[in-house]
Design a protein around this motif. Structure first.
Motif, mmCIF file in Angstrom:
data_model
loop_
_atom_site.group_PDB
_atom_site.id
_atom_site.type_symbol
_atom_site.label_atom_id
_atom_site.label_comp_id
_atom_site.label_asym_id
_atom_site.label_seq_id
_atom_site.Cartn_x
_atom_site.Cartn_y
_atom_site.Cartn_z
ATOM 1 N N ALA A 44 0.834 -1.208 0.000
ATOM 2 C CA ALA A 44 0.000 0.000 0.000
ATOM 3 C C ALA A 44 0.866 1.255 0.000
ATOM 4 O O ALA A 44 0.567 2.229 -0.713
ATOM 5 C CB ALA A 44 -0.925 -0.007 1.212
ATOM 6 N N LEU A 45 1.942 1.241 0.765
ATOM 7 C CA LEU A 45 2.819 2.408 0.805
ATOM 8 C C LEU A 45 3.560 2.595 -0.512
ATOM 9 O O LEU A 45 3.748 3.725 -0.972
ATOM 10 C CB LEU A 45 3.826 2.274 1.944
ATOM 11 N N VAL A 49 2.969 6.285 -2.169
ATOM 12 C CA VAL A 49 4.061 7.247 -2.314
ATOM 13 C C VAL A 49 4.339 7.562 -3.777
ATOM 14 O O VAL A 49 4.633 8.708 -4.142
ATOM 15 C CB VAL A 49 5.337 6.722 -1.627
ATOM 16 N N LEU A 50 4.215 6.544 -4.639
ATOM 17 C CA LEU A 50 4.581 6.725 -6.042
ATOM 18 C C LEU A 50 3.399 7.064 -6.940
ATOM 19 O O LEU A 50 3.566 7.178 -8.156
ATOM 20 C CB LEU A 50 5.276 5.455 -6.558
ATOM 21 N N ALA A 51 2.220 7.251 -6.346
ATOM 22 C CA ALA A 51 1.012 7.452 -7.155
ATOM 23 C C ALA A 51 0.834 8.865 -7.673
ATOM 24 O O ALA A 51 -0.141 9.154 -8.352
ATOM 25 C CB ALA A 51 -0.224 7.050 -6.352
ATOM 26 N N PHE A 89 3.903 10.653 5.250
ATOM 27 C CA PHE A 89 3.517 10.485 6.657
ATOM 28 C C PHE A 89 2.472 11.523 7.061
ATOM 29 O O PHE A 89 1.446 11.199 7.663
ATOM 30 C CB PHE A 89 4.761 10.604 7.548
ATOM 31 N N ALA A 90 2.734 12.788 6.733
ATOM 32 C CA ALA A 90 1.831 13.870 7.139
ATOM 33 C C ALA A 90 0.462 13.722 6.487
ATOM 34 O O ALA A 90 -0.571 13.947 7.130
ATOM 35 C CB ALA A 90 2.452 15.217 6.793
ATOM 36 N N LEU A 136 0.231 3.105 11.354
ATOM 37 C CA LEU A 136 1.497 2.391 11.175
ATOM 38 C C LEU A 136 2.145 2.746 9.842
ATOM 39 O O LEU A 136 3.372 2.894 9.765
ATOM 40 C CB LEU A 136 1.254 0.879 11.259
ATOM 41 N N CYS A 137 1.340 2.882 8.797
ATOM 42 C CA CYS A 137 1.871 3.292 7.499
ATOM 43 C C CYS A 137 2.545 4.658 7.596
ATOM 44 O O CYS A 137 3.651 4.866 7.068
ATOM 45 C CB CYS A 137 0.750 3.344 6.462
#
Length: 356
Positions: A44-45, A49-51, A89-90, A136-137
């Protein structure tokens, strides 16, 4: 004040370089994922992040470095790309706090995992599972940002210099998020809303990334101060534009619903201005509609009409113009390399005159 902005030709290429470094870093984490731990979180991360994204923070960091005399190289691109992991993260945590179910046109991370839980008919509360997994992500993105920054390839001395500014940025963002929560139950004043956007968004989007890059390059105190004079008003203008788009934007372009901010009762400058200028009838409707979690499209249209009628949207547009002009004026007097000045002027225009 009319400013002619030369647009650098490599902005798209720089974004592509940031994306490539992010992909390479995350791909390297795959083999390190602990045996026996489900890979759903990692997958998922990787996608989140790359989307997509504007990559503004890495761009400001890179040009802060170049403006302070640093040469182009993969090392600074890696260091700058680390800011995008912190941004992830934010965003993940902010969507939890705001109850936003959409990000960049896709389900937000907590919604993704809540839906997975519901579809799988697992035991327990899908919403709690989604929130907890997304937390957690976000935590992992923050840890990865720290790792990527330290592994960027610059010297230990350079990384140590830049990390002090990086740490300050992280503290400001968390404090700004808390201030946002406090302001939501406070007086809802324009001054309070402006303080929130300065701490939570403006410095974290523009000023601190610029200073991180410049500090990595060994910038002196006068240049760091000049970057504040440019970055603070520009960051304010960026967030004011974001708040306008949150209510009046096209969801197909912004990737976010125009109902979220209104349902949440987000204490923006625009809404503070609307409340301060509303007549008795408008004030009553604002109290009934704004912050109503059941707000529908019809109610949202009425709220937008009130914002327009009170002149709040026009005042926000004026505030954006004034702050953008102040930033560009400060940029003209800053001691920067010419290519960095041109790139930062173009970024300023992009940040404040956008539809996404």
């Amino acid at each position: 004040m009319t400013v002619t902005v030369p647009v650098p030709t490599d902005a798209g290429r720089l974004r592509a370089r940031v994306d490539a470094q992010l992909a390479a870093f995350i791909d390297r984490q795959g083999p390190r994922w602990p045996d026996g731990a489900p890979r759903g979180l990692f997958t998922a991360l990787h996608r989140f992040v790359l989307a997509g994204g504007k990559r503004l923070r890495p761009l400001f960091c890179y040009w802060g470095w170049r403006g302070a005399g640093g040469d182009d190289g993969d090392e600074i691109v890696v260091a700058a790309a680390a800011l995008e992991l912190f941004h992830a993260f934010a965003l993940i945590h902010d969507d939890i706090l705001d109850g936003s179910d959409q990000r960049r046109g896709e389900p937000s991370v907590h919604r993704l995992f809540a839906d997975l839980h519901a579809r799988s008919a697992w035991r327990g509360d899908p919403e709690a599972y989604g929130r907890n997994t997304a937390l957690l992500c976000g935590d992992l993105c923050a840890a990865w940002a720290d790792q990527m920054f330290h592994e960027c390839g610059l010297t230990v001395e350079q990384v140590h210099r830049g990390y002090g500014m990086f740490s300050l940025m992280r503290t400001e963002v968390i404090a700004g998020e808390y201030l946002d929560l406090v302001s939501g139950v406070g007086d809802g004043s324009v001054a309070s809303a402006l303080t929130v956007i300065r701490m939570k968004a403006a410095r974290y989007t523009v000023t601190r990334p610029l200073q991180i890059g410049a500090t990595l390059a060994g910038a002196d105190a006068p240049l760091l101060a000049a970057l504040v004079d440019f970055g603070d008003p520009l960051g304010d203008a960026f967030q004011l534009r974001d708040d306008v788009l949150g209510v009046f934007g096209d969801p197909s372009l912004t990737g976010k619903s125009v109902l979220d901010d209104l349902r949440e009762g987000k204490p923006t400058v625009m809404m503070a201005l609307a409340r301060s200028s509303a007549d008795r009838l408008q004030s009553g409707r604002l109290r009934e509609l704004f912050g109503n979690p059941e707000l529908d499209a019809t109610g949202a249209t009425e709220l937008r009409d009130i914002i327009e009628a009170t002149g709040a949207r026009g005042k926000i547009e004026q505030m954006i113009r004034v702050r953008t002009e102040a930033a560009l004026a400060a940029l003209e007097t800053a001691t920067l390399r010419d290519d960095a000045r041109a790139a930062l002027a173009a970024l300023a225009t992009h940040a404040t005159h956008r539809h996404t």
